[in-house]
Design a protein around this motif. Sequence first.
Motif, PDB file in Angstrom:
ATOM      1  N   UNK A  53      -9.525  15.674 -26.278  1.00  0.00           N
ATOM      2  CA  UNK A  53     -11.052  15.176 -26.405  1.00  0.00           C
ATOM      3  C   UNK A  53     -11.649  16.373 -26.600  1.00  0.00           C
ATOM      4  N   UNK A  54     -12.206  16.556 -27.840  1.00  0.00           N
ATOM      5  CA  UNK A  54     -12.800  17.763 -28.548  1.00  0.00           C
ATOM      6  C   UNK A  54     -14.267  17.629 -28.323  1.00  0.00           C
ATOM      7  N   UNK A  80     -10.235  17.594 -18.414  1.00  0.00           N
ATOM      8  CA  UNK A  80      -9.165  18.390 -17.857  1.00  0.00           C
ATOM      9  C   UNK A  80      -7.900  17.699 -18.299  1.00  0.00           C
ATOM     10  N   UNK A  81      -6.627  18.156 -17.787  1.00  0.00           N
ATOM     11  CA  UNK A  81      -5.466  17.654 -17.801  1.00  0.00           C
ATOM     12  C   UNK A  81      -4.710  17.883 -16.541  1.00  0.00           C
ATOM     13  N   UNK A  88      -9.169  20.036 -24.407  1.00  0.00           N
ATOM     14  CA  UNK A  88     -10.262  20.012 -25.480  1.00  0.00           C
ATOM     15  C   UNK A  88      -9.818  20.617 -26.689  1.00  0.00           C
ATOM     16  N   UNK A  89      -8.570  21.111 -26.830  1.00  0.00           N
ATOM     17  CA  UNK A  89      -8.220  22.056 -27.969  1.00  0.00           C
ATOM     18  C   UNK A  89      -7.568  21.118 -28.950  1.00  0.00           C
ATOM     19  N   UNK A  99      -1.360  13.651 -18.134  1.00  0.00           N
ATOM     20  CA  UNK A  99      -2.710  12.911 -18.098  1.00  0.00           C
ATOM     21  C   UNK A  99      -3.847  13.502 -18.657  1.00  0.00           C
ATOM     22  N   UNK A 100      -4.832  12.963 -19.239  1.00  0.00           N
ATOM     23  CA  UNK A 100      -6.005  13.624 -19.914  1.00  0.00           C
ATOM     24  C   UNK A 100      -7.115  13.007 -18.821  1.00  0.00           C
ATOM     25  N   UNK A 101      -7.805  13.930 -17.997  1.00  0.00           N
ATOM     26  CA  UNK A 101      -8.707  13.358 -17.082  1.00  0.00           C
ATOM     27  C   UNK A 101     -10.127  13.566 -17.890  1.00  0.00           C
TER      28      UNK A 101
END
Length: 141
Positions: A53-54, A80-81, A88-89, A99-101
């Motif tokens: 998620x950038x 965060x992950x 974010x990259x 997971x992506x939080x």
Amino acid sequence: MKQILVFVLFAAILCWAMFMPTYKHIIVFRQAMLQKEVDYMLEVGANASHGYVDESAIEASRQRLRQHGFQTANLEYFVSSTSGVNATLPSSPVHRGHGIELMITYPYDGMFQIDRLIGITVPPEGARMGASGLKMSEYVP
């Protein structure tokens, strides 16, 4: 004198009862919009072609929420992950199985001032409503 006091108290309670559903509805609407936005961003960000998620996704989200009456300067995004890598990259996406939080917060903007006037406990000054979510990344290098 007693009648005047009763009238003033009754008028205050009547005004509170009339306006309470209006501002409570705004709080529920804002909370629902934040959660909808979190779900959408995670759906797009965790798909097989992204894994992140950038900043451009966050800026697009700010503009979508602005259309619903949010002040973009007051929106805060936390990404965060679960694996600890920066989510974010675009150059290093979160791989499948991690997971992506995402959390979005927004201030209450004094929505509980009426409650404070009649003695109901309200959230502290500076408190924020928020929505969060976690989605497993589907990105495969």
